[in-house]
Design an enzyme around this catalytic site. Structure first.
Site, PDB file in Angstrom:
ATOM      1  N   ARG A 267       0.799  -1.217   0.000  1.00 60.58           N
ATOM      2  CA  ARG A 267       0.000   0.000   0.000  1.00 60.58           C
ATOM      3  C   ARG A 267       0.837   1.276   0.000  1.00 60.58           C
ATOM      4  O   ARG A 267       0.583   2.207  -0.778  1.00 60.58           O
ATOM      5  CB  ARG A 267      -0.931  -0.002   1.212  1.00 60.58           C
ATOM      6  CG  ARG A 267      -1.920   1.157   1.268  1.00 60.58           C
ATOM      7  CD  ARG A 267      -3.002   1.041   0.213  1.00 60.58           C
ATOM      8  NE  ARG A 267      -2.661   1.654  -1.068  1.00 60.58           N
ATOM      9  CZ  ARG A 267      -3.058   1.165  -2.229  1.00 60.58           C
ATOM     10  NH1 ARG A 267      -3.781   0.056  -2.290  1.00 60.58           N
ATOM     11  NH2 ARG A 267      -2.721   1.760  -3.351  1.00 60.58           N
TER      12      ARG A 267
ATOM     13  N   LYS B 156       6.989  38.983  -2.734  1.00 60.55           N
ATOM     14  CA  LYS B 156       5.578  38.994  -3.095  1.00 60.55           C
ATOM     15  C   LYS B 156       4.931  40.259  -2.547  1.00 60.55           C
ATOM     16  O   LYS B 156       5.573  41.055  -1.851  1.00 60.55           O
ATOM     17  CB  LYS B 156       4.902  37.732  -2.553  1.00 60.55           C
ATOM     18  CG  LYS B 156       5.542  36.448  -3.092  1.00 60.55           C
ATOM     19  CD  LYS B 156       5.034  35.225  -2.384  1.00 60.55           C
ATOM     20  CE  LYS B 156       3.641  34.844  -2.828  1.00 60.55           C
ATOM     21  NZ  LYS B 156       3.634  34.326  -4.220  1.00 60.55           N
TER      22      LYS B 156
ATOM     23  N   GLU C 201       7.473  39.657  -7.616  1.00 63.61           N
ATOM     24  CA  GLU C 201       6.120  39.416  -8.122  1.00 63.61           C
ATOM     25  C   GLU C 201       5.503  40.759  -8.519  1.00 63.61           C
ATOM     26  O   GLU C 201       5.463  41.683  -7.712  1.00 63.61           O
ATOM     27  CB  GLU C 201       5.289  38.750  -7.023  1.00 63.61           C
ATOM     28  CG  GLU C 201       3.860  38.460  -7.396  1.00 63.61           C
ATOM     29  CD  GLU C 201       3.089  37.900  -6.205  1.00 63.61           C
ATOM     30  OE1 GLU C 201       3.114  36.683  -6.008  1.00 63.61           O
ATOM     31  OE2 GLU C 201       2.478  38.701  -5.467  1.00 63.61           O
TER      32      GLU C 201
ATOM     33  N   ASP D 163       2.191  38.133 -12.261  1.00 59.86           N
ATOM     34  CA  ASP D 163       1.226  37.398 -11.449  1.00 59.86           C
ATOM     35  C   ASP D 163      -0.202  37.807 -11.791  1.00 59.86           C
ATOM     36  O   ASP D 163      -0.540  38.995 -11.784  1.00 59.86           O
ATOM     37  CB  ASP D 163       1.499  37.657  -9.961  1.00 59.86           C
ATOM     38  CG  ASP D 163       0.677  36.748  -9.063  1.00 59.86           C
ATOM     39  OD1 ASP D 163       0.555  35.551  -9.366  1.00 59.86           O
ATOM     40  OD2 ASP D 163       0.142  37.241  -8.051  1.00 59.86           O
TER      41      ASP D 163
ATOM     42  N   LYS E 197       3.791  24.754  -3.686  1.00 57.26           N
ATOM     43  CA  LYS E 197       2.499  24.216  -3.248  1.00 57.26           C
ATOM     44  C   LYS E 197       2.542  22.689  -3.313  1.00 57.26           C
ATOM     45  O   LYS E 197       1.870  22.041  -4.107  1.00 57.26           O
ATOM     46  CB  LYS E 197       1.371  24.780  -4.104  1.00 57.26           C
ATOM     47  CG  LYS E 197       1.212  26.294  -3.928  1.00 57.26           C
ATOM     48  CD  LYS E 197       0.145  26.863  -4.839  1.00 57.26           C
ATOM     49  CE  LYS E 197       0.050  28.381  -4.662  1.00 57.26           C
ATOM     50  NZ  LYS E 197      -0.935  28.991  -5.580  1.00 57.26           N
TER      51      LYS E 197
END
Length: 279
Positions: free
Chosen positions: A96, A162, A192, A213, A130
């Protein structure tokens, strides 16, 4: 892939599942050796041969694993990917965990290969941060198996300014100057941007990478005119498979896609013991 880290992770994954012992496999008191096949139940791109070989080696060093495919190979439904020989209880104990990993990585490789095909050599497809906590090395490896490229691996290897970072400075210029002063010349800085004004500021401040972005293909095409050749460009933000063709035609060098790792579908792969009675 870091072989030592992979071994450590596989040990942890197997310990989580086996605990103090596999109660189901313990029902087999004999040491009967069997053969089993790993079979593709869907077509796609394979990734994870080291998982299969090293995983079974950790469980039982007497298990023999023979792979018929390599990472990055296109596999068809019904294809036998590998054959395993060894003690019945050992093969079933690892089934598994190892299949879960093979299925997830092959799913990532498959969707990455689709994205790369849609970009058609016009731009490079890359991943993001991510990823599933604990699986980043494996998931980013699967992206490479699918023909994609890796973005930064973590917060430690590239500065990415960012909107929430830039909010702490008076300007993009100040943010980049602060990063250069604190971190030195070997660290790349990505900014960004969401507006043309920010692109111009990032260029003037000497950013190494400029991300467009949540911009449309038309906006990127226009803003790329302000970016000199020495600066790497990237498009990101909600780009779907359907949109890759349009974005790849803008001239941007990279398209980063979070869905490659955060919401992909696992590829269906199974293990069949030869002669086993079907439930």
């Amino acid at each position: 892939m870091n072989h030592l880290l992979l071994k450590k992770q596989l040990q942890e994954f197997l310990i989580e599942d086996i605990g103090t012992g596999d109660l189901s496999a313990a029902l087999f008191e004999d040491e009967t050796e069997i053969s089993a096949s790993i079979i593709a139940k869907e077509s796609g791109t394979f990734a994870g041969y080291q998982i299969l070989t090293l995983g079974y080696e950790l469980i039982d060093s007497s298990i023999k694993t023979k792979l018929y495919v390599k990472d990055g190979d296109y596999i068809q439904r019904g294809m036998i990917l590998a054959e395993i020989r060894g003690r019945r209880k050992s093969i079933l104990t690892g089934e598994r965990v190892l299949l879960n990993l093979l299925q997830r990585l092959s799913g990532i490789a498959t969707v990455t290969a689709q994205a790369v095909s849609l970009a058609n050599g016009r731009t490079r497809i890359c991943d993001t941060r991510k990823t599933t906590p604990g699986l980043r090395m494996l998931e980013k490896y699967a992206v490479r198996c699918g023909g994609g490229y890796n973005h930064r691996f973590g917060l430690y290897d590239t500065v990415m300014l960012k909107d929430n970072h830039l909010a702490g400075f008076s300007s993009i210029q100040e943010a980049i100057e602060t990063a250069r002063e604190k971190l030195g010349h070997t660290i790349k800085i990505e900014v960004e941007t969401e507006t043309e004004k920010q692109v111009l500021e990032a260029v003037s401040a000497g950013a190494d990478i400029i991300m467009f972005d949540n911009c449309t293909p038309e906006e990127i095409t226009q803003r790329l005119k302000h970016v000199p050749q020495g600066i790497v460009t990237e498009a990101s933000g909600g780009i779907t498979l359907d949109a890759i063709d349009a974005y790849s035609r803008t001239g941007v060098q990279y398209i980063s896609l979070g869905f490659l790792t955060h919401s992909n579908k696992a590829l269906d792969i199974s293990l069949n013991v030869k002669g086993a009675v079907k439930a």
